[in-house]
Design an enzyme around this catalytic site. Structure first.
Site, PDB file in Angstrom:
ATOM      1  N   HIS A 366       0.714  -1.347  -0.007  1.00 24.09           N
ATOM      2  CA  HIS A 366      -0.072  -0.020  -0.049  1.00 24.09           C
ATOM      3  C   HIS A 366       0.963   1.288  -0.049  1.00 24.09           C
ATOM      4  O   HIS A 366       0.403   2.329   0.167  1.00 24.09           O
ATOM      5  CB  HIS A 366      -0.856   0.120   1.137  1.00 24.09           C
ATOM      6  N   LYS A 557      -8.405  14.265   4.115  1.00 22.51           N
ATOM      7  CA  LYS A 557      -7.687  12.903   4.138  1.00 22.51           C
ATOM      8  C   LYS A 557      -6.625  13.267   5.265  1.00 22.51           C
ATOM      9  O   LYS A 557      -6.234  14.069   5.765  1.00 22.51           O
ATOM     10  CB  LYS A 557      -6.933  12.941   2.596  1.00 22.51           C
ATOM     11  N   ARG A 558      -6.053  12.156   5.548  1.00 18.89           N
ATOM     12  CA  ARG A 558      -4.942  12.010   6.449  1.00 18.89           C
ATOM     13  C   ARG A 558      -3.780  13.162   6.033  1.00 18.89           C
ATOM     14  O   ARG A 558      -3.532  13.405   5.050  1.00 18.89           O
ATOM     15  CB  ARG A 558      -4.178  10.548   6.444  1.00 18.89           C
ATOM     16  N   LYS A 563       0.648  14.572   0.928  1.00 16.46           N
ATOM     17  CA  LYS A 563      -0.543  14.912   0.226  1.00 16.46           C
ATOM     18  C   LYS A 563      -0.826  16.259   0.117  1.00 16.46           C
ATOM     19  O   LYS A 563      -1.742  16.497  -0.585  1.00 16.46           O
ATOM     20  CB  LYS A 563      -1.645  14.242   1.385  1.00 16.46           C
ATOM     21  N   THR A 665      -8.758   6.492  -2.349  1.00 19.10           N
ATOM     22  CA  THR A 665     -10.020   6.171  -2.609  1.00 19.10           C
ATOM     23  C   THR A 665     -11.111   7.295  -2.310  1.00 19.10           C
ATOM     24  O   THR A 665     -12.030   7.285  -2.801  1.00 19.10           O
ATOM     25  CB  THR A 665     -10.302   5.088  -1.521  1.00 19.10           C
ATOM     26  N   LYS A 669     -14.697   8.353  -4.031  1.00 19.28           N
ATOM     27  CA  LYS A 669     -15.845   8.680  -3.180  1.00 19.28           C
ATOM     28  C   LYS A 669     -16.428  10.235  -3.873  1.00 19.28           C
ATOM     29  O   LYS A 669     -17.521  10.350  -4.125  1.00 19.28           O
ATOM     30  CB  LYS A 669     -15.863   8.574  -1.950  1.00 19.28           C
TER      31      LYS A 669
END
Length: 823
Positions: A366, A557-558, A563, A665, A669
């Site tokens: 992952h 998100k985290r 990111k 993901t 969504k």
């Protein structure tokens, strides 16, 4: 509001009476309350227990069906499951939602009020755990024999609060009142040895027989968490283990009068299932995390072997009856544990045991981040799991012989591929153990899988090219569209029928409606209502206002540097200065919404949260800017909050440094709820772009190949961009200075230094101009509502690939070799 997207008859009076009677029974005899005195929380528990009856009936019927077919079973090992709330999904999948909506009124409440009191099951943190939850729902919906194994954490990661702009971690005690969903299985308790030492003995034929001596025992108490598939035909479960001490007390210590020590030993044993992801920044935390991972795999494998041996003799058929999947490296010790059980407990020869093990396991990688690829110090393994270390060394010895045979004399390749990394101390590479011990290794998006083969473990891919494959992630559209966005789901069903609920590829039939003005208006009406709903939640949570007629640009998100929440913040600062210093008016008014948790020890990620909140305090209170720009951080991001956020987004931020996001993901969504993505060519963004069309997504920035080239050749110089680009300099100077930290001078300088002094590893400045330009392009297109609605509709219509049903079907056919068992 009831979920009635699937046309059908209203529930019968008999069904409602039966449900009310069962709920009343549980309210009186399980909860201990009269109906007239019951709180919403107590009614929730009674309703959940009534639903659990149906789940148990389905679980028993499902197990009987699997046994009749002697079905091969999948066992999915994951250190976390991010399940969220379960009542709504269970009611809907079992066909009881409308029944319960009517029944709830008998208890003086609406169903929404009852649903809102359920806490999120705090068994996970981010995408890894949410993916596992989606997979289990799809397995059940497809009628496949797939079961999860995990740990029944008493406390989740943490509950996030924001105090003076900073993240504060509070205990997330989701089990404080117990859970009505957990079915305790005291007849399935397992004993797990840890610590001790090894002694060499001789077996009956005179061969070596390693003896694990003086171990301590942990006890794993299983609880089953039911997972019903859509339509209620199949109900599988996640088996979660709680740690218990091997005895209530050590009676020798107790009778000697040292009661405190006896109690402390009991507490120490039970700590293993106390909290998700203990900090590994200190030795005790690292040891606890290793114990957690071994506790999970040891309990799971004992349970798997018990079930197998109840029907089979010998282990030759084991890979034909059992598939075990490693969800990242956390359960990698399962490879050594299965070997130990086969060799030490069942007298299977080592070579044969290794063949069985490799044929049984599959492994999903992952992450490409080096710090996320687990390694365990050899001294720690020797202390906690001495027998497993012996087995790992033996596996490595035999593996090194194969490497040397294929590449004679290539000592550097042997060093790279060894399961044991040289150093002080030596460390066991868990990703290597997972690869060597599995017959299949997959990434979770096409780009990610290519990078696994080409950059992460190219030697292994060269040795075993047939093992490596891609399985692009998916999400369960029933939870993330049908249930989270019922108004949009109704509009879709009215337009194209209900088949899309079972097969998301059927959404393609929606494409012609992208040009239909009536459908466009309905989609925009639904989006406005969802934005108003999120605005209410934001006000209740933060006391900040988010005007629903602003463009909602959401980054949820985290929190992690790759990111690039910081890049988003830099763009907002740029917009703010363009208003207050340059006198410009934004093309469209915007509210930027952030949500996400930072790991407690991740200083820079927590500093970015502080920057977001300090920036919000300045922007939102500035009358020159707040009529066209707002910034909001919504605390405690979790599944239930995501279900409010995803349907309300106009723009979905997916702006990770290219080549660093495995898949993502959240991008799926958001898009299936009609948000347009602004993103880099990273992870699953690439495949989303291919599906929805380049013209219906906003792509910017360097590619993974360009970033790799810059890093390899040292050709990226952020200081030159700072010196030559006035827009970048103005933004960076605000971080170097005190514009957003007047009371704490220099607070955000570490963020600026990371970019200007330490090479900007995540390429913020390299992508800044392209990001600003692409954001302006998106703003311009938002001013054309019909065109925006057309693109949003096409995003929804073309998301069929990204259902977890498709992902699971691929895993089942190509890796697990399991089948649907529906009759």
């Amino acid at each position: 509001m009831g979920i009635t997207t699937i046309p059908g008859k209203p529930p019968s009076e008999e069904a409602v009476r039966d449900f009310v009677a069962r709920t009343t029974h549980h309210l009186r005899y399980s909860v201990g309350r009269k109906k007239s005195d019951a709180s919403h929380e107590e009614v929730f528990r009674a309703i959940a227990l009534a639903v659990r009856e149906d789940l148990i009936d389905r679980m028993i019927a499902t197990e009987e069906r699997y046994q009749r077919h002697n079905a091969k079973r999948l066992y999915y090992l994951s250190i976390e499951y991010m399940l969220g709330r379960s009542l709504r999904e269970s009611l809907s999948n079992l066909g009881l939602y409308d029944v319960c909506e009517i029944a709830a009124r008998e208890f003086g409440a609406t169903l929404d009020e009852i649903l809102d009191v359920e806490p999120d099951a705090a068994l996970g943190n981010g995408g890894l755990g949410r993916l596992a939850a989606c997979f289990l729902e799809s397995l059940a919906t497809l009628g496949m024999p797939g079961f999860g194994y995990g740990i029944n954490y008493e406390f989740g990661l943490f509950r996030q609060e924001i105090q003076h702009g900073a993240q504060r971690e509070k205990p997330d005690h989701w089990l404080s009142y117990g859970s009505p969903w957990l079915i305790e299985r005291r007849d399935r308790i397992y004993w797990v040895p840890v610590y001790g030492r090894m002694e060499q003995a001789v077996d009956q034929p005179g061969g070596p027989a390693p003896m694990w001596m003086n171990w301590k025992l942990l006890v794993g108490l299983p609880h089953d968490f039911p997972v019903a598939g859509y339509g209620g035909k199949t109900a599988n479960y996640i088996r979660l283990f709680s740690a218990r001490s091997s005895d209530e007390f050590d009676m020798d210590i107790f009778t000697q009068g040292d009661y405190i020590k006896a109690v402390q030993q009991k507490i120490s044993s039970e700590t293993i299932s106390k909290v998700l992801y203990p900090s590994d920044s200190i030795a005790q935390g690292r040891e606890l995390r290793l114990l957690q991972e071994y506790f999970l795999v040891a309990c799971a494998l004992r349970d798997i072997l018990r079930r197998y041996l109840a029907q089979q003799r010998g282990f030759d058929a084991f890979p034909d009856r059992v598939a075990i999947h490693l969800n990242d490296t956390h359960p990698a010790l399962a490879v050594a544990e299965l070997m130990r059980m086969l060799v030490d407990h069942h007298d299977v020869p080592f070579e044969r045991a290794w063949e069985i093990t490799q044929a049984t396991f599959g492994y999903t990688n992952h992450t490409l981040l080096p710090e996320a690829l687990e390694k365990w110090p050899v001294p720690l393994l020797e202390n906690v799991l001495p027998r497993h270390l012996q087995i790992i060394y033996e596996i490595n010895s035999r593996f090194m012989e194969k490497v040397l045979a294929k590449w004679p004399g290539d000592m550097e390749r042997m060093r790279r591929m060894s399961l044991v990394e040289e150093g002080t101390p030596k460390q066991v590479r868990m990703a290597h153990l997972s690869i060597v011990g599995s017959h299949s290794v997959n990434g979770v998006a096409r780009l990610h899988s290519d990078l696994v083969r080409k950059t992460l473990v190219p030697d292994f891919a060269e040795l075993w090219p047939e093992r490596f494959n891609n399985k692009t992630n998916g999400v369960t559209h029933r939870r993330w569209l049908l249930y989270a966005n019922p108004e949009l789901a109704r509009a879709i069903t009215k337009a194209i029928g209900e088949d899309w609920v079972h097969d998301l590829r059927k959404l393609r039939a929606l494409e012609p409606f992208a040009e239909d003005s009536a459908f466009q208006k309905e989609c925009m009406r639904v989006k406005k209502a969802n934005k108003q709903g999120l605005a209410r939640l934001i006000w209740e949570t933060t006391r900040q206002s988010a005007p629903a007629d602003f463009l909602f640009d959401i980054h949820a998100k985290r929190m992690h540097e790759y990111k690039r929440q910081l890049l988003n913040v830099m763009h907002i600062i740029h917009l703010y200065y363009s208003i207050v210093e340059d006198g410009k008016t934004l093309t469209v008014p915007r509210v930027f919404v952030f949500a996400g948790k930072a790991a407690p020890g991740y200083v820079k990620a927590k500093l970015i949260i502080r920057l977001i909140n300090n920036l919000a305090a300045v922007v939102n209170q500035d009358p020159k800017a707040n009529d066209q720009l707002r910034v909001i951080f919504v605390p405690d991001y979790r599944v239930t909050l995501a279900e409010h956020i995803m349907p309300a987004a106009d723009i979905s931020e997916q702006i990770s440094t290219a080549g660093m996001e495995a898949s993502g993901t959240g991008n799926m969504k958001f898009a299936m709820n009609g948000a347009l993505t602004i993103g880099t060519l990273d992870g699953a963004n690439i495949e989303i772009m291919e599906e929805v069309g380049r013209e219906n997504i906003f792509i910017f920035g360097l590619t993974a190949e360009q970033i790799q080239a810059h890093r390899a050749n040292w050709t990226y110089r952020p200081t030159e961009l700072y010196s030559s680009n006035p827009g970048i300099k103005r933004v960076m100077d605000s971080l170097l200075g005190n514009r957003f930290c007047a009371n704490e001078p220099g607070l955000f300088r570490p963020l600026a230094d990371g970019i200007l002094q330490h090479g900007d590893y995540y390429f913020h400045l390299a992508d800044f101009d392209a990001y600003v330009a692409t954001q302006e392009q998106a703003a311009t297109e938002y001013t054309r509502p019909a065109e925006w609605a057309r693109k949003a509709t096409l995003n929804i219509a073309r998301m069929g690939k990204f259902s977890s049903d498709r992902t699971i079907t691929e895993y089942a056919k190509e890796i697990w070799k399991i089948k649907r068992i529906v009759e």
